[in-house]
Motif scaffolding. Structure first.
Motif, PDB file in Angstrom:
ATOM      1  N   VAL A   1      31.806  51.005  43.631  1.00 45.56           N
ATOM      2  CA  VAL A   1      33.090  50.387  43.973  1.00 45.56           C
ATOM      3  C   VAL A   1      33.510  49.293  42.998  1.00 45.56           C
ATOM      4  O   VAL A   1      32.731  48.403  42.666  1.00 45.56           O
ATOM      5  N   ILE A   2      34.763  49.381  42.545  1.00 44.85           N
ATOM      6  CA  ILE A   2      35.394  48.261  41.834  1.00 44.85           C
ATOM      7  C   ILE A   2      36.304  47.587  42.856  1.00 44.85           C
ATOM      8  O   ILE A   2      37.242  48.203  43.362  1.00 44.85           O
ATOM      9  N   PHE A   3      35.977  46.347  43.190  1.00 42.23           N
ATOM     10  CA  PHE A   3      36.693  45.605  44.233  1.00 42.23           C
ATOM     11  C   PHE A   3      37.648  44.644  43.532  1.00 42.23           C
ATOM     12  O   PHE A   3      37.235  43.611  43.008  1.00 42.23           O
ATOM     13  N   LEU A   4      38.927  45.019  43.482  1.00 43.77           N
ATOM     14  CA  LEU A   4      39.950  44.212  42.802  1.00 43.77           C
ATOM     15  C   LEU A   4      40.619  43.372  43.888  1.00 43.77           C
ATOM     16  O   LEU A   4      41.439  43.886  44.657  1.00 43.77           O
TER      17      LEU A   4
ATOM     18  N   LEU B   1      31.423  46.037  41.553  1.00 43.29           N
ATOM     19  CA  LEU B   1      31.972  45.116  40.560  1.00 43.29           C
ATOM     20  C   LEU B   1      33.157  44.403  41.197  1.00 43.29           C
ATOM     21  O   LEU B   1      34.077  45.056  41.705  1.00 43.29           O
ATOM     22  N   LYS B   2      33.128  43.077  41.187  1.00 44.86           N
ATOM     23  CA  LYS B   2      34.211  42.324  41.806  1.00 44.86           C
ATOM     24  C   LYS B   2      35.093  41.678  40.741  1.00 44.86           C
ATOM     25  O   LYS B   2      34.604  40.956  39.881  1.00 44.86           O
ATOM     26  N   LEU B   3      36.387  41.947  40.820  1.00 45.68           N
ATOM     27  CA  LEU B   3      37.347  41.381  39.861  1.00 45.68           C
ATOM     28  C   LEU B   3      38.459  40.655  40.630  1.00 45.68           C
ATOM     29  O   LEU B   3      39.217  41.296  41.357  1.00 45.68           O
ATOM     30  N   PRO B   4      38.568  39.336  40.465  1.00 44.93           N
ATOM     31  CA  PRO B   4      39.586  38.587  41.221  1.00 44.93           C
ATOM     32  C   PRO B   4      40.927  38.452  40.497  1.00 44.93           C
ATOM     33  O   PRO B   4      40.965  38.352  39.277  1.00 44.93           O
ATOM     34  N   PHE B   5      42.006  38.469  41.288  1.00 45.09           N
ATOM     35  CA  PHE B   5      43.348  38.217  40.746  1.00 45.09           C
ATOM     36  C   PHE B   5      44.046  37.194  41.635  1.00 45.09           C
ATOM     37  O   PHE B   5      43.571  36.903  42.749  1.00 45.09           O
ATOM     38  N   THR B   6      45.162  36.654  41.143  1.00 42.57           N
ATOM     39  CA  THR B   6      46.013  35.811  41.984  1.00 42.57           C
ATOM     40  C   THR B   6      47.457  36.303  41.973  1.00 42.57           C
ATOM     41  O   THR B   6      47.982  36.696  42.997  1.00 42.57           O
ATOM     42  N   THR B   7      48.090  36.314  40.803  1.00 30.70           N
ATOM     43  CA  THR B   7      49.521  36.641  40.760  1.00 30.70           C
ATOM     44  C   THR B   7      49.780  38.149  40.654  1.00 30.70           C
ATOM     45  O   THR B   7      48.892  38.929  40.288  1.00 30.70           O
ATOM     46  N   ILE B   8      51.024  38.531  40.926  1.00 33.31           N
ATOM     47  CA  ILE B   8      51.467  39.914  40.744  1.00 33.31           C
ATOM     48  C   ILE B   8      51.303  40.346  39.281  1.00 33.31           C
ATOM     49  O   ILE B   8      50.973  41.506  39.005  1.00 33.31           O
ATOM     50  N   PHE B   9      51.469  39.411  38.358  1.00 38.93           N
ATOM     51  CA  PHE B   9      51.322  39.731  36.931  1.00 38.93           C
ATOM     52  C   PHE B   9      49.860  40.094  36.629  1.00 38.93           C
ATOM     53  O   PHE B   9      49.573  41.077  35.950  1.00 38.93           O
ATOM     54  N   GLU B  10      48.938  39.286  37.108  1.00 35.39           N
ATOM     55  CA  GLU B  10      47.515  39.570  36.900  1.00 35.39           C
ATOM     56  C   GLU B  10      47.122  40.899  37.549  1.00 35.39           C
ATOM     57  O   GLU B  10      46.450  41.729  36.949  1.00 35.39           O
TER      58      GLU B  10
END
Lengths: 326, 326
Positions: free
Chosen positions: B101-104, B161-170
């Motif tokens: 799993v890639i957890f975005l 694999l954990k990948l964090p985002f915040t904005t719609i752009f990211e």
């Protein structure tokens, strides 16, 4: 420009009618009885019902940002980036200075004694050894020990009461409750209003009930100004308390002017001016008499700008108490 | 009404020009090289460079909501309430089913194996005994053990694999990176798009540079639609992957109709329809052929609606793989 302001000619002062209308239209606070009980118990425990003198000084620190719901069954809302770092750090220094603290904070933001932890302390700080042992990962062990023991210590001793909010509606109703409950303490109470309070909101009744549909065109929103409660706090809710508000700007050219305006408009005792990019290094303490720049002590490791800032404010508060009682 | 949509006559389809313009105007992703490296290492470790068969199935789970900045030096933004509970729970069941799993996920939202913890697990679960001992408070001991050991286990084995985002752009830039890196896996890759993606945004260039000033009038904002990337994901980024999107509404009268529309418009394989108030009890799995209601098993304690949901999707994915390879 994504945003523009409407008529500058509109009424500058917050009228009682505006404030009544804001509170009348707000969704009622769900746990208001529980909050009243907690406040009463906390004040009783600290013998603050008729407090005076150094030992009985109390501060309400507000921290983190308020949200503005855009839909009644809230899916979307406007928020701001406030981490709550300033409020959490300041709370620690107020406790150190002997104050009792009511920490009115945004859910999920930074907590006192937890500032040096990693972003997700729960998953990053601990290691599973076997069925009965959980170990603190080495680089974090000091931070974890401080966070858990110091936090536990002040909560158990009853010196710190934590009250969480999320929306602008919750925040202002809770601030009113705290302020009126501290009114009896006169000048011994302080308000340290570090929360980033929304300037604009959508009145509950004019809000979309269901989720806003994404059709094929742009979305136009019209938000109205949140009535400025600072003036009401000073005039009605807690007229003898020592009041400190904050002014944050990204444009340093207008910062001090806006701080001066806030000071005179809302009759604050102090406005702490800070610029977004340097706010953890330097702030300016603005009063009617002077503007004092307060800087973090860069010669020592782990020093915060909140350390000298709270020292200065505690001194000013002491003078306020003496002046008020004479 | 606080919000209204513009012309319904506007173009329904997302044009390549619209998408190019969105990406061109987005602030560049700061850590894109780091993300590329992490993705490559993760795929290599799981021998997924030329994967086929059951053991090599991979899913990208997106989780939590995206923010829309309203100012370039971002103070204010639009957000949505998504807790990330659905994405975190689904990740656990995909891992149990043997998926990689890639957890975005949105920073700060719910993490896999952490769903039964209290709101602030770090401060609420631990107790300080003495200098060298920290104890787990009794009611939480099982939850803490599961969270720390199970989480640690899948991360260490390299299955998550954990990948964090915040904005719609990211978010959209990262989704594109993940999708193109999984393109080589053809039908063995799945996209489980549970994140609550903003529908409207303020283009970076038309955004206020400094903090929006609260003058004395109302604030009028105009937001434009985020181009619908689902169609591009299906058509260009990962054309053979199995794609599942979500439709959340508060008004159940329009829910299934909107799910059908999403299915045909974006060529999804599955749309999971859920209503805000019952989303943890029941969802409807919508495909071209049928609508299957999936409910939580209420006869057993601790069962999630994600348990039967993921079982059903794993079956459908297996059929998709077989169909694609024959």
């Amino acid at each position: 420009m994504a945003a523009k302001n409407g008529s500058e000619a509109a009424e500058e002062h917050t009228s009682s009618a505006e404030i009544r209308s804001f509170f009348d239209s707000a969704p009622p606070l769900k746990n208001s009885l529980e909050i009243t009980d907690k406040l009463k118990e906390f004040l009783d425990k600290n013998s603050l019902s008729a407090g005076d003198g150094r030992a009985n000084r109390i501060v309400c620190v507000t921290s983190g940002g308020t949200t503005v719901p855009l839909e009644q069954r809230c899916v979307r809302y406007i928020d701001n980036f406030a981490s709550g770092h300033r409020g959490a750090a300041s709370t620690e220094y107020f406790l150190k200075a002997g104050y009792v603290v009511i920490f009115l904070y945004r859910r999920g933001t930074c907590q006192p004694y937890c500032r040096s932890l990693p972003a997700d302390p729960f998953l990053e700080c601990f290691e599973f050894i076997d069925e009965s042992h959980i170990k603190v990962r080495e680089p974090h062990s000091e931070a974890v020990k401080m966070a858990i023991s110091d936090h536990q210590n002040v909560v158990e001793k009853g010196q710190l009461l934590k009250l969480p909010f999320t929306t602008i509606f919750e925040y202002l109703q809770m601030l009113q409750m705290v302020a009126t409950s501290l009114r009896g303490l006169g000048p011994h109470a302080m308000f340290y209003l570090a929360a980033a309070v929304s300037d604009f909101y959508v009145p509950w009744k004019s809000m979309a009930e269901h989720k806003i549909q994404s059709g094929s065109g742009p979305l136009d929103m019209s938000l109205v100004q949140v009535p400025k409660m600072l003036a009401v706090l000073r005039k009605e809710w807690a007229p003898f308390a020592y009041c400190i508000s904050f002014k944050l700007e990204t444009d340093k050219n207008i910062l001090l002017k806006k701080a001066d305006m806030a000071l005179s408009k809302y009759k604050m005792h102090v406005v702490v001016a800070n610029e977004l990019s340097t706010r953890n290094e330097e702030v300016v303490v603005v009063t009617g008499d002077e503007k004092v720049s307060v800087c973090r002590d860069k010669t020592q490791v782990g020093c915060d700008v909140e350390d000298p800032l709270i020292k200065l404010l505690v001194e000013k508060h002491a003078i306020h108490i003496v002046d008020s009682c004479s």
